[in-house]
Scaffold this motif. Structure first.
Motif, mmCIF file in Angstrom:
data_model
loop_
_atom_site.group_PDB
_atom_site.id
_atom_site.type_symbol
_atom_site.label_atom_id
_atom_site.label_comp_id
_atom_site.label_asym_id
_atom_site.label_seq_id
_atom_site.Cartn_x
_atom_site.Cartn_y
_atom_site.Cartn_z
ATOM 1 N N THR A 34 0.856 -1.189 0.000
ATOM 2 C CA THR A 34 0.000 0.000 0.000
ATOM 3 C C THR A 34 0.891 1.237 0.000
ATOM 4 O O THR A 34 2.119 1.142 0.069
ATOM 5 C CB THR A 34 -0.896 0.054 1.267
ATOM 6 O OG1 THR A 34 -0.070 0.366 2.395
ATOM 7 C CG2 THR A 34 -1.653 -1.242 1.489
ATOM 8 N N VAL A 35 0.252 2.410 0.010
ATOM 9 C CA VAL A 35 1.024 3.645 0.107
ATOM 10 C C VAL A 35 1.769 3.735 1.436
ATOM 11 O O VAL A 35 2.723 4.489 1.560
ATOM 12 C CB VAL A 35 0.154 4.907 -0.095
ATOM 13 C CG1 VAL A 35 -0.407 4.957 -1.492
ATOM 14 C CG2 VAL A 35 -0.941 5.014 0.928
ATOM 15 N N TYR A 36 1.348 2.954 2.437
ATOM 16 C CA TYR A 36 2.033 2.966 3.738
ATOM 17 C C TYR A 36 3.508 2.626 3.566
ATOM 18 O O TYR A 36 4.380 3.287 4.131
ATOM 19 C CB TYR A 36 1.375 1.978 4.706
ATOM 20 C CG TYR A 36 1.883 2.120 6.125
ATOM 21 C CD1 TYR A 36 1.175 2.885 7.043
ATOM 22 C CD2 TYR A 36 3.070 1.529 6.535
ATOM 23 C CE1 TYR A 36 1.636 3.043 8.345
ATOM 24 C CE2 TYR A 36 3.539 1.687 7.831
ATOM 25 C CZ TYR A 36 2.822 2.448 8.730
ATOM 26 O OH TYR A 36 3.288 2.611 10.006
ATOM 27 N N SER A 37 3.790 1.575 2.792
ATOM 28 C CA SER A 37 5.172 1.125 2.624
ATOM 29 C C SER A 37 5.837 1.683 1.360
ATOM 30 O O SER A 37 7.001 1.413 1.107
ATOM 31 C CB SER A 37 5.213 -0.407 2.586
ATOM 32 O OG SER A 37 4.441 -0.897 1.511
ATOM 33 N N ASP A 38 5.107 2.474 0.594
ATOM 34 C CA ASP A 38 5.633 3.044 -0.651
ATOM 35 C C ASP A 38 6.594 4.187 -0.314
ATOM 36 O O ASP A 38 6.198 5.152 0.339
ATOM 37 C CB ASP A 38 4.455 3.554 -1.492
ATOM 38 C CG ASP A 38 4.854 4.017 -2.878
ATOM 39 O OD1 ASP A 38 6.029 4.382 -3.090
ATOM 40 O OD2 ASP A 38 3.975 4.033 -3.752
ATOM 41 N N PRO A 39 7.864 4.104 -0.735
ATOM 42 C CA PRO A 39 8.817 5.179 -0.415
ATOM 43 C C PRO A 39 8.408 6.535 -0.995
ATOM 44 O O PRO A 39 8.791 7.572 -0.453
ATOM 45 C CB PRO A 39 10.141 4.694 -0.999
ATOM 46 C CG PRO A 39 9.817 3.570 -1.913
ATOM 47 C CD PRO A 39 8.492 3.015 -1.489
ATOM 48 N N ASP A 40 7.604 6.535 -2.066
ATOM 49 C CA ASP A 40 7.166 7.805 -2.650
ATOM 50 C C ASP A 40 6.238 8.582 -1.721
ATOM 51 O O ASP A 40 6.063 9.792 -1.885
ATOM 52 C CB ASP A 40 6.476 7.575 -4.001
ATOM 53 C CG ASP A 40 7.475 7.256 -5.100
ATOM 54 O OD1 ASP A 40 8.632 7.730 -5.018
ATOM 55 O OD2 ASP A 40 7.101 6.544 -6.042
ATOM 56 N N THR A 41 5.650 7.916 -0.733
ATOM 57 C CA THR A 41 4.769 8.605 0.212
ATOM 58 C C THR A 41 5.514 9.697 0.969
ATOM 59 O O THR A 41 4.921 10.691 1.378
ATOM 60 C CB THR A 41 4.129 7.582 1.181
ATOM 61 O OG1 THR A 41 3.375 6.651 0.395
ATOM 62 C CG2 THR A 41 3.204 8.234 2.191
ATOM 63 N N ASP A 42 6.810 9.539 1.127
ATOM 64 C CA ASP A 42 7.615 10.536 1.838
ATOM 65 C C ASP A 42 8.115 11.662 0.928
ATOM 66 O O ASP A 42 8.740 12.606 1.421
ATOM 67 C CB ASP A 42 8.815 9.855 2.501
ATOM 68 C CG ASP A 42 8.372 8.897 3.583
ATOM 69 O OD1 ASP A 42 7.631 9.315 4.488
ATOM 70 O OD2 ASP A 42 8.749 7.708 3.510
ATOM 71 N N LEU A 120 -9.242 4.302 -9.616
ATOM 72 C CA LEU A 120 -8.750 4.339 -8.247
ATOM 73 C C LEU A 120 -8.703 2.938 -7.661
ATOM 74 O O LEU A 120 -9.343 2.014 -8.173
ATOM 75 C CB LEU A 120 -9.589 5.274 -7.357
ATOM 76 C CG LEU A 120 -11.050 4.936 -7.097
ATOM 77 C CD1 LEU A 120 -11.218 3.897 -5.997
ATOM 78 C CD2 LEU A 120 -11.800 6.201 -6.704
ATOM 79 N N GLU A 121 -7.925 2.815 -6.603
ATOM 80 C CA GLU A 121 -7.790 1.562 -5.863
ATOM 81 C C GLU A 121 -8.072 1.856 -4.394
ATOM 82 O O GLU A 121 -7.668 2.902 -3.881
ATOM 83 C CB GLU A 121 -6.369 1.003 -6.007
ATOM 84 C CG GLU A 121 -6.000 0.699 -7.437
ATOM 85 C CD GLU A 121 -4.572 0.232 -7.630
ATOM 86 O OE1 GLU A 121 -4.322 -0.485 -8.598
ATOM 87 O OE2 GLU A 121 -3.691 0.590 -6.804
ATOM 88 N N SER A 122 -8.756 0.909 -3.714
ATOM 89 C CA SER A 122 -9.097 1.133 -2.314
ATOM 90 C C SER A 122 -9.228 -0.200 -1.582
ATOM 91 O O SER A 122 -8.802 -1.237 -2.082
ATOM 92 C CB SER A 122 -10.391 1.958 -2.204
ATOM 93 O OG SER A 122 -10.572 2.416 -0.880
ATOM 94 N N CYS A 153 -4.409 -3.743 -2.486
ATOM 95 C CA CYS A 153 -5.748 -3.177 -2.718
ATOM 96 C C CYS A 153 -6.672 -4.246 -3.292
ATOM 97 O O CYS A 153 -6.252 -5.072 -4.106
ATOM 98 C CB CYS A 153 -5.673 -1.993 -3.673
ATOM 99 S SG CYS A 153 -4.778 -0.577 -2.994
ATOM 100 N N THR A 154 -7.937 -4.216 -2.866
ATOM 101 C CA THR A 154 -8.908 -5.218 -3.321
ATOM 102 C C THR A 154 -10.154 -4.598 -3.934
ATOM 103 O O THR A 154 -11.058 -5.317 -4.345
ATOM 104 C CB THR A 154 -9.325 -6.133 -2.160
ATOM 105 O OG1 THR A 154 -9.861 -5.327 -1.103
ATOM 106 C CG2 THR A 154 -8.139 -6.952 -1.650
#
Length: 161
Positions: A34-42, A120-122, A153-154
């Motif tokens: 997810t975006v949680y572990s995505d380095p781009d989130t920072d 989108l994905e959620s 995402c599901t």
């Protein structure tokens, strides 16, 4: 209450990453894939600055950053499609119509960039957000489009602009 929407700035990165990760923890959404572990989130400012035909908007309430949402040309999407990405708000500001304001701003920007559809994905855990997407005209898909890298995402949805 004074709500403003503006383009992302470099100094927004740290607070936006915090809001995104706190939201995922709050709703017990998987962290890997997810975006949680995505380095781009920072580094959201840099991510959008480096991607042609993308945009990211943040919203402030009384000059305090409370969330954001963007449009991104995710690799592998069909021609004319972009992804509605990283729509997150602080817990205290949800349910006030601010998410809809951000989405409307993104629809306008996506159309201006020449996109015909937003994808989108959620997750099922984000039921209120999914309900908001449905009310906004997003239709469910049977599987993922493109290569977001967010394999956990599901729920996948698309809206014609």
């Amino acid at each position: 209450m004074s709500i403003t929407i503006r383009n992302i700035k470099p100094e927004d990165n740290i607070e936006l990453a915090r809001i995104i990760r706190e939201s995922l923890v709050e709703f017990d959404v998987p962290k890997v894939g997810t975006v949680y572990s995505d380095p781009d989130t920072d580094r959201l400012y840099q991510l959008f600055a480096e991607a042609p035909n993308s945009c990211y908007f943040v919203t402030e309430e009384d000059r305090v950053l409370i969330g954001g949402c963007g449009v991104y040309p995710t690799p592998g999407l069909p021609t004319g499609y972009a992804e509605l990405v990283k729509l997150y708000l602080t817990a205290a500001t949800r349910g006030k119509g601010i998410g809809k304001m951000l989405m409307d701003k993104c629809y306008e920007a996506a159309a201006g960039l020449g996109y015909t559809h937003l994808y989108l994905e959620s997750f099922p855990q984000l039921a209120k957000a999914v309900s908001m997407y449905e009310k906004a005209g997003f239709k469910p898909l049977d599987g993922a489009l493109g290569n977001s890298g967010h394999f956990a995402c599901t729920i996948w949805m698309v809206k014609e602009l």
